[in-house]
Design a protein around this motif. Structure first.
Motif, short mmCIF file in Angstrom:
data_model
loop_
_atom_site.label_atom_id
_atom_site.label_comp_id
_atom_site.label_asym_id
_atom_site.label_seq_id
_atom_site.Cartn_x
_atom_site.Cartn_y
_atom_site.Cartn_z
N LEU A 146 70.37 39.50 0.88
CA LEU A 146 69.10 39.28 1.57
C LEU A 146 68.02 40.25 1.09
N ASP A 147 68.45 41.42 0.64
CA ASP A 147 67.48 42.42 0.20
C ASP A 147 66.71 42.00 -1.05
N ARG A 148 67.14 40.92 -1.71
CA ARG A 148 66.41 40.43 -2.88
C ARG A 148 65.20 39.58 -2.51
N THR A 149 65.14 39.13 -1.25
CA THR A 149 64.01 38.31 -0.83
C THR A 149 62.86 39.20 -0.38
N ASP A 150 61.80 38.58 0.14
CA ASP A 150 60.66 39.35 0.64
C ASP A 150 60.54 39.20 2.15
N GLU A 151 59.61 39.93 2.75
CA GLU A 151 59.49 39.96 4.20
C GLU A 151 59.13 38.61 4.83
N PRO A 152 58.27 37.79 4.21
CA PRO A 152 57.99 36.47 4.81
C PRO A 152 59.25 35.63 5.03
N PHE A 153 60.20 35.72 4.11
CA PHE A 153 61.43 34.95 4.29
C PHE A 153 62.24 35.52 5.45
N GLU A 154 62.25 36.82 5.61
CA GLU A 154 62.95 37.43 6.75
C GLU A 154 62.37 36.90 8.05
N ALA A 155 61.03 36.82 8.12
CA ALA A 155 60.37 36.32 9.33
C ALA A 155 60.79 34.88 9.62
N PHE A 156 60.91 34.08 8.58
CA PHE A 156 61.34 32.69 8.73
C PHE A 156 62.78 32.63 9.27
N LEU A 157 63.62 33.56 8.84
CA LEU A 157 65.02 33.57 9.26
C LEU A 157 65.21 33.85 10.75
N LEU A 158 64.23 34.49 11.36
CA LEU A 158 64.39 34.93 12.75
C LEU A 158 64.71 33.77 13.69
N GLU A 159 64.02 32.63 13.52
CA GLU A 159 64.28 31.49 14.39
C GLU A 159 65.71 30.99 14.22
N VAL A 160 66.15 30.93 12.98
CA VAL A 160 67.50 30.44 12.70
C VAL A 160 68.54 31.37 13.32
N LEU A 161 68.36 32.68 13.14
CA LEU A 161 69.35 33.65 13.62
C LEU A 161 69.28 33.87 15.13
N SER A 162 68.11 33.66 15.73
CA SER A 162 67.97 33.88 17.17
C SER A 162 68.56 32.74 17.98
N ASP A 163 68.19 31.52 17.60
CA ASP A 163 68.56 30.36 18.42
C ASP A 163 69.41 29.33 17.66
N PHE A 164 69.75 29.64 16.42
CA PHE A 164 70.50 28.71 15.58
C PHE A 164 69.83 27.34 15.60
N GLN A 165 68.54 27.37 15.30
CA GLN A 165 67.77 26.15 15.22
C GLN A 165 66.67 26.31 14.19
#
Length: 317
Positions: A146-165
């Motif tokens: 994951l460290d190879r990506t940038d911060e905008p992608f991390e922000a996008f991941l939050l919804e997936v990891l928080s609510d699995f949606q």
């Protein structure tokens, strides 16, 4: 495992450790505890550590031993939603539009728009696939490096990891009926945002002790003679105390031992070490620093320690 057969999740730390061992992964108690808690609490497991210490392998082993599908999202700079979640099949959509226009001439534009943005034109990427029902049980989703990506992608991941949606504007919200088993790895080339880490169970995967690395080698390269395996592990353990640009990981230890087996070696020699260092070290500066006198000195220290240990064993017998 094959077909639709899958196993239930382990119910204890001991069972988790046994499950990993079944997949030839030698995990200490602390790592087995981290894996067990992540599975039990249905939280992503965030594994951080140097490259080659076995982070990615955990996801592969869980997939194989639990009989679950493995969905791998290999991260890289510039990774976006189209590559991670979904994208529309634009060539097929354009073809559908042209066919509809040629056949009806007065095609209902609203009906056509609804049709071309239906699921049959959707190209599903790993994150979306992980949210869908699976007859083999919730899949193992590996978000690698994951460290190879940038911060905008991390922000996008939050919804997936928080609510699995995840939200697809044209179709709505896709929510997992059963959360996937999520393994996230990072080589720590940069810091990952706290918002991601808070949603995960965190574990730092360190280089193994000499005893555990020897056990790993026995499982991964069983053809290696005991003396050779001990010398390889001792040599690698000493290299990790040197000032090198890239210290060898467990993966390199396994590769080196396997290479020595292919060369019909049953023990190390200074010449063989010099000739095979490319299997262990991946930067020329590191190879130049170790090759020759330094390698011979390390090997001599190992021999002296091994001889002393054998003498001690004889005296105690």
């Amino acid at each position: 495992m094959s077909g639709n057969t899958h196993r239930e999740l382990p119910t204890s730390i001991d069972a988790t450790q046994a499950l990993l061992a079944e997949g030839r992964y030698v995990a200490d108690r602390a790592l087995a505890t981290a894996v067990f808690l992540a599975l039990k609490l249905k939280r992503p497991l965030f594994l951080e550590g140097e490259a080659g210490v076995g982070k990615t392998e955990i996801a592969k082993v869980l997939s194989a031993t639990l009989g679950r599908d493995l969905l791998r999202l290999q991260c890289y700079e510039g990774l976006d939603v189209a590559a991670a979640l979904y994208e529309w099949n634009y060539p097929r959509q354009m073809l559908e539009i042209r066919l509809a226009e040629s056949e009806t001439r007065g095609a209902d534009r609203e009906k056509l728009a609804a049709d071309i943005f239906s699921e049959r034109f959707l190209i599903k990427r790993p994150l979306l696939q992980a949210l869908e029902p699976n007859p083999r049980g919730a899949p193992v989703l590996l978000i690698d490096e994951l460290d190879r990506t940038d911060e905008p992608f991390e922000a996008f991941l939050l919804e997936v990891l928080s609510d699995f949606q995840a939200t697809i504007p044209e179709l709505g919200v896709v929510k997992a009926a059963e959360p996937p088993i999520v393994i996230i790895t990072s080589n720590r080339t940069r810091e990952i945002h706290d918002a991601i880490k808070r949603r995960c169970y965190y574990y730092w995967v360190d280089y193994p002790s000499a005893a555990r690395e020897l056990e790993i080698l026995h499982k991964k390269v069983p053809a290696a003679a005991l003396d050779l395996a001990q010398e390889v592990v001792a040599f690698v353990q000493r290299l990790r105390k040197r000032d090198l640009f890239k210290l060898p990981g467990v993966a390199e230890t396994i590769d080196w031992a396997d290479a020595l087996i292919q060369l019909d070696q049953t023990s190390l020699s200074p010449e063989m070490v010099d000739n095979s260092l490319g299997a262990l070290l991946k930067y020329q500066d590191d190879i130049a620093k170790i090759r020759g006198t330094e390698a011979a000195q390390i090997l001599e220290e190992i021999r002296q320690e091994m001889n002393a240990a054998k003498l001690q064993a004889v005296l105690q017998a």
